[in-house]
Design a protein around this motif. Structure first.
Motif, PDB file in Angstrom:
ATOM      1  N   THR A  13       0.866  -1.179   0.000  1.00  0.00           N
ATOM      2  CA  THR A  13       0.000   0.000   0.000  1.00  0.00           C
ATOM      3  C   THR A  13       0.902   1.228   0.000  1.00  0.00           C
ATOM      4  N   ASN A  14       0.310   2.383   0.141  1.00  0.00           N
ATOM      5  CA  ASN A  14       1.043   3.654   0.178  1.00  0.00           C
ATOM      6  C   ASN A  14       1.642   3.985  -1.184  1.00  0.00           C
ATOM      7  N   HIS A  15       2.980   4.134  -1.285  1.00  0.00           N
ATOM      8  CA  HIS A  15       3.543   4.708  -2.510  1.00  0.00           C
ATOM      9  C   HIS A  15       3.947   3.653  -3.527  1.00  0.00           C
ATOM     10  N   HIS A  16       3.674   3.939  -4.805  1.00  0.00           N
ATOM     11  CA  HIS A  16       4.091   3.090  -5.927  1.00  0.00           C
ATOM     12  C   HIS A  16       3.698   1.632  -5.705  1.00  0.00           C
ATOM     13  N   ALA A  17       2.464   1.433  -5.217  1.00  0.00           N
ATOM     14  CA  ALA A  17       1.995   0.085  -4.870  1.00  0.00           C
ATOM     15  C   ALA A  17       1.308  -0.570  -6.062  1.00  0.00           C
ATOM     16  N   TYR A  18       2.074  -0.810  -7.112  1.00  0.00           N
ATOM     17  CA  TYR A  18       1.547  -1.446  -8.316  1.00  0.00           C
ATOM     18  C   TYR A  18       2.703  -2.110  -9.059  1.00  0.00           C
ATOM     19  N   PRO A  19       2.425  -3.132  -9.861  1.00  0.00           N
ATOM     20  CA  PRO A  19       3.505  -3.786 -10.614  1.00  0.00           C
ATOM     21  C   PRO A  19       4.236  -2.777 -11.496  1.00  0.00           C
ATOM     22  N   GLY A  20       5.540  -2.732 -11.362  1.00  0.00           N
ATOM     23  CA  GLY A  20       6.339  -1.734 -12.078  1.00  0.00           C
ATOM     24  C   GLY A  20       6.625  -0.504 -11.243  1.00  0.00           C
ATOM     25  N   GLY A  21       5.998  -0.400 -10.076  1.00  0.00           N
ATOM     26  CA  GLY A  21       6.166   0.786  -9.234  1.00  0.00           C
ATOM     27  C   GLY A  21       7.563   0.931  -8.666  1.00  0.00           C
ATOM     28  N   PHE A  26      24.064   5.651  -7.172  1.00  0.00           N
ATOM     29  CA  PHE A  26      24.075   4.199  -7.049  1.00  0.00           C
ATOM     30  C   PHE A  26      23.319   3.757  -5.795  1.00  0.00           C
ATOM     31  N   GLY A  27      23.404   4.549  -4.739  1.00  0.00           N
ATOM     32  CA  GLY A  27      22.622   4.245  -3.541  1.00  0.00           C
ATOM     33  C   GLY A  27      21.138   4.300  -3.807  1.00  0.00           C
ATOM     34  N   ALA A  28      20.703   5.253  -4.645  1.00  0.00           N
ATOM     35  CA  ALA A  28      19.288   5.333  -5.015  1.00  0.00           C
ATOM     36  C   ALA A  28      18.860   4.084  -5.770  1.00  0.00           C
ATOM     37  N   PHE A  29      19.762   3.553  -6.592  1.00  0.00           N
ATOM     38  CA  PHE A  29      19.459   2.308  -7.290  1.00  0.00           C
ATOM     39  C   PHE A  29      19.335   1.144  -6.312  1.00  0.00           C
ATOM     40  N   LEU A  30      20.235   1.063  -5.353  1.00  0.00           N
ATOM     41  CA  LEU A  30      20.299  -0.083  -4.457  1.00  0.00           C
ATOM     42  C   LEU A  30      19.235  -0.093  -3.371  1.00  0.00           C
ATOM     43  N   HIS A  31      18.773   1.070  -2.930  1.00  0.00           N
ATOM     44  CA  HIS A  31      18.136   1.182  -1.616  1.00  0.00           C
ATOM     45  C   HIS A  31      16.947   0.255  -1.404  1.00  0.00           C
ATOM     46  N   ASP A  32      16.127   0.024  -2.430  1.00  0.00           N
ATOM     47  CA  ASP A  32      14.914  -0.785  -2.276  1.00  0.00           C
ATOM     48  C   ASP A  32      14.935  -2.079  -3.090  1.00  0.00           C
ATOM     49  N   LEU A  33      16.095  -2.471  -3.613  1.00  0.00           N
ATOM     50  CA  LEU A  33      16.127  -3.638  -4.500  1.00  0.00           C
ATOM     51  C   LEU A  33      15.679  -4.915  -3.804  1.00  0.00           C
ATOM     52  N   GLY A  34      15.806  -4.968  -2.489  1.00  0.00           N
ATOM     53  CA  GLY A  34      15.347  -6.142  -1.762  1.00  0.00           C
ATOM     54  C   GLY A  34      13.862  -6.390  -1.904  1.00  0.00           C
ATOM     55  N   LYS A  35      13.124  -5.367  -2.333  1.00  0.00           N
ATOM     56  CA  LYS A  35      11.683  -5.533  -2.507  1.00  0.00           C
ATOM     57  C   LYS A  35      11.340  -6.437  -3.687  1.00  0.00           C
ATOM     58  N   THR A  36      12.289  -6.662  -4.574  1.00  0.00           N
ATOM     59  CA  THR A  36      12.033  -7.605  -5.665  1.00  0.00           C
ATOM     60  C   THR A  36      11.797  -9.011  -5.122  1.00  0.00           C
ATOM     61  N   LEU A  37      12.318  -9.297  -3.925  1.00  0.00           N
ATOM     62  CA  LEU A  37      12.135 -10.606  -3.291  1.00  0.00           C
ATOM     63  C   LEU A  37      11.277 -10.518  -2.034  1.00  0.00           C
ATOM     64  N   GLU A  38      11.123  -9.321  -1.496  1.00  0.00           N
ATOM     65  CA  GLU A  38      10.268  -9.143  -0.313  1.00  0.00           C
ATOM     66  C   GLU A  38       8.793  -9.235  -0.680  1.00  0.00           C
ATOM     67  N   LEU A  39       8.456  -8.738  -1.878  1.00  0.00           N
ATOM     68  CA  LEU A  39       7.062  -8.669  -2.305  1.00  0.00           C
ATOM     69  C   LEU A  39       6.836  -9.551  -3.521  1.00  0.00           C
ATOM     70  N   SER A  40       5.640 -10.081  -3.624  1.00  0.00           N
ATOM     71  CA  SER A  40       5.214 -10.801  -4.821  1.00  0.00           C
ATOM     72  C   SER A  40       4.231  -9.921  -5.569  1.00  0.00           C
ATOM     73  N   SER A  41       4.523  -9.630  -6.832  1.00  0.00           N
ATOM     74  CA  SER A  41       3.650  -8.792  -7.645  1.00  0.00           C
ATOM     75  C   SER A  41       2.849  -9.602  -8.649  1.00  0.00           C
ATOM     76  N   ARG A  42       2.918 -10.915  -8.528  1.00  0.00           N
ATOM     77  CA  ARG A  42       2.139 -11.781  -9.402  1.00  0.00           C
ATOM     78  C   ARG A  42       0.773 -12.003  -8.767  1.00  0.00           C
ATOM     79  N   GLY A  43      -0.282 -11.559  -9.441  1.00  0.00           N
ATOM     80  CA  GLY A  43      -1.600 -11.532  -8.815  1.00  0.00           C
ATOM     81  C   GLY A  43      -1.683 -10.307  -7.933  1.00  0.00           C
ATOM     82  N   GLU A  44      -2.287 -10.446  -6.770  1.00  0.00           N
ATOM     83  CA  GLU A  44      -2.346  -9.321  -5.849  1.00  0.00           C
ATOM     84  C   GLU A  44      -1.020  -9.175  -5.115  1.00  0.00           C
ATOM     85  N   ILE A  45      -0.588  -7.939  -4.909  1.00  0.00           N
ATOM     86  CA  ILE A  45       0.687  -7.669  -4.262  1.00  0.00           C
ATOM     87  C   ILE A  45       0.618  -8.126  -2.809  1.00  0.00           C
TER      88      ILE A  45
END
Length: 344
Positions: A176-184, A213-232
């Motif tokens: 929820t909150n910010h950029h809460a959609y696939p591709g966000g 580079f820090g801006a690139f890295l900071h949230d990359l763990g969310k690629t594995l923290e969240l599932s965007s297949r179906g409902e997030i």
């Protein structure tokens, strides 16, 4: 979190619906208005079977489509109805919209699971492949401009990981909150990198490439923290470990690959700087940062990240508000204020 919105008149569940054509035109959630009779498809983002103060059971739902989500209630329900569909299923709903505390909801009279062949997936797929292509191209352009050879080599390792890049293109930045959609997540990441490029020349004391580079890295763990297949939703690893720790683990794996590719050690000081940018970007311990920002780049990244997240989430509040006052949104408890929404 969904909250109970008390009923005005209990409505009974209808066991079956009239026959439907294979694909029925529907109104996007963001175009629904107060007092509108609804008979159309939705996707079930969440569902809960609850008991009211009188002991009666009801179903609290979050319904979704490509445009957004809204809460729905089905009074006088039971386990049979609750078990007839699952989270992520497409459902046909009948009921009427109403506004409660500034938020639109639907009081349902019936709900029935639909076969996917009965819906147009374009009505529900929030992933924009064209935008992802553009953002991917921009990411590669920014990395191509890096002068620090070690950061450029590390960037190449991330870009060469096809599984990671596929996940990054599709990942959400939040449930929820910010950029809460696939591709966000990719949208949020590129926006931060662009802001870093814009701000860095104004502050020569900053290492601009390290900040980008820090801006690139900071949230990359969310690629594995969240599932965007179906409902997030959160993955098991996301619930148990969280995106900050996952991001540090990913960075270590990529640095190891980088060292193997080039036959030399990655600079230890640079590695620690990158790790600090990840672990401190939430800014405060109570907000989930294991460490407070103590480098100029970390301080800058935290505030840039917070700016982008706040503007995104506040924009969502304004766009989804259905308050009668045309100038102001309803009071939003999560941000402790109303927001001005009039555009002159």
């Amino acid at each position: 979190m969904m909250v109970f919105l008390g009923p005005s008149n209990p409505l009974a569940f209808t066991a079956s619906l009239p026959p439907r054509s294979p694909i029925v035109p529907r109104t996007p959630i963001t175009e629904l208005t107060d007092g509108l009779a609804v008979s159309q498809s939705f996707r079930t983002a969440d569902k809960q079977l609850r008991v009211n103060r009188q002991g009666g059971k009801y179903i609290l739902l979050k319904l979704a489509d490509r445009s957004g989500t809204l809460v729905a209630m089905l009074w006088n329900a039971d386990e049979r109805v609750f078990d007839s569909f699952d989270r992520g299923d497409y459902v046909h709903c009948e009921g009427r919209t109403q506004v409660h505390n500034g938020a639109l909801q639907i009081i349902l009279t019936s709900i029935e699971r639909m076969d996917p062949s009965e819906i147009d997936t374009a009505d529900f797929d929030r992933f924009d492949a064209d935008q992802a292509d553009q953002l991917d191209k921009r990411l590669r352009e920014i990395f191509g401009q890096l002068k620090n050879v070690h950061l450029r080599r590390l960037a190449d390792v991330y870009l060469a990981d096809e599984v990671f890049m596929t996940d990054l293109r599709c990942a959400a930045a939040a449930v929820t909150n910010h950029h809460a959609y696939p591709g966000g997540l990719l949208r949020h990441t590129i926006d931060l990198m662009e802001l870093c490029l814009l701000i860095s020349p104004q502050y020569p004391q900053l290492d601009g490439e390290l900040l980008v580079f820090g801006a690139f890295l900071h949230d990359l763990g969310k690629t594995l923290e969240l599932s965007s297949r179906g409902e997030i939703s959160y993955t098991d690893r996301g619930q148990l470990v969280g995106h900050i720790v996952i991001g540090i683990q990913m960075l270590g794996e990529k640095i190891t690959a980088c060292e193997k590719n080039h036959g030399e050690s990655f600079p230890e000081g640079l590695r620690r700087q990158l790790e600090h940018l990840i672990v401190s970007h939430h800014g405060q311990l109570e907000f989930g940062s294991p460490k407070l920002p103590v480098t100029l780049e970390a301080v800058a990244l935290h505030h840039i990240d917070n700016l982008d997240a706040k503007l995104s989430s506040y924009t969502t509040v304004i766009e989804s508000d259905v308050a009668a006052d045309g100038n102001w949104t309803n009071y939003t408890p999560s941000i402790g204020r109303k927001l001005w929404k009039k555009r002159d």
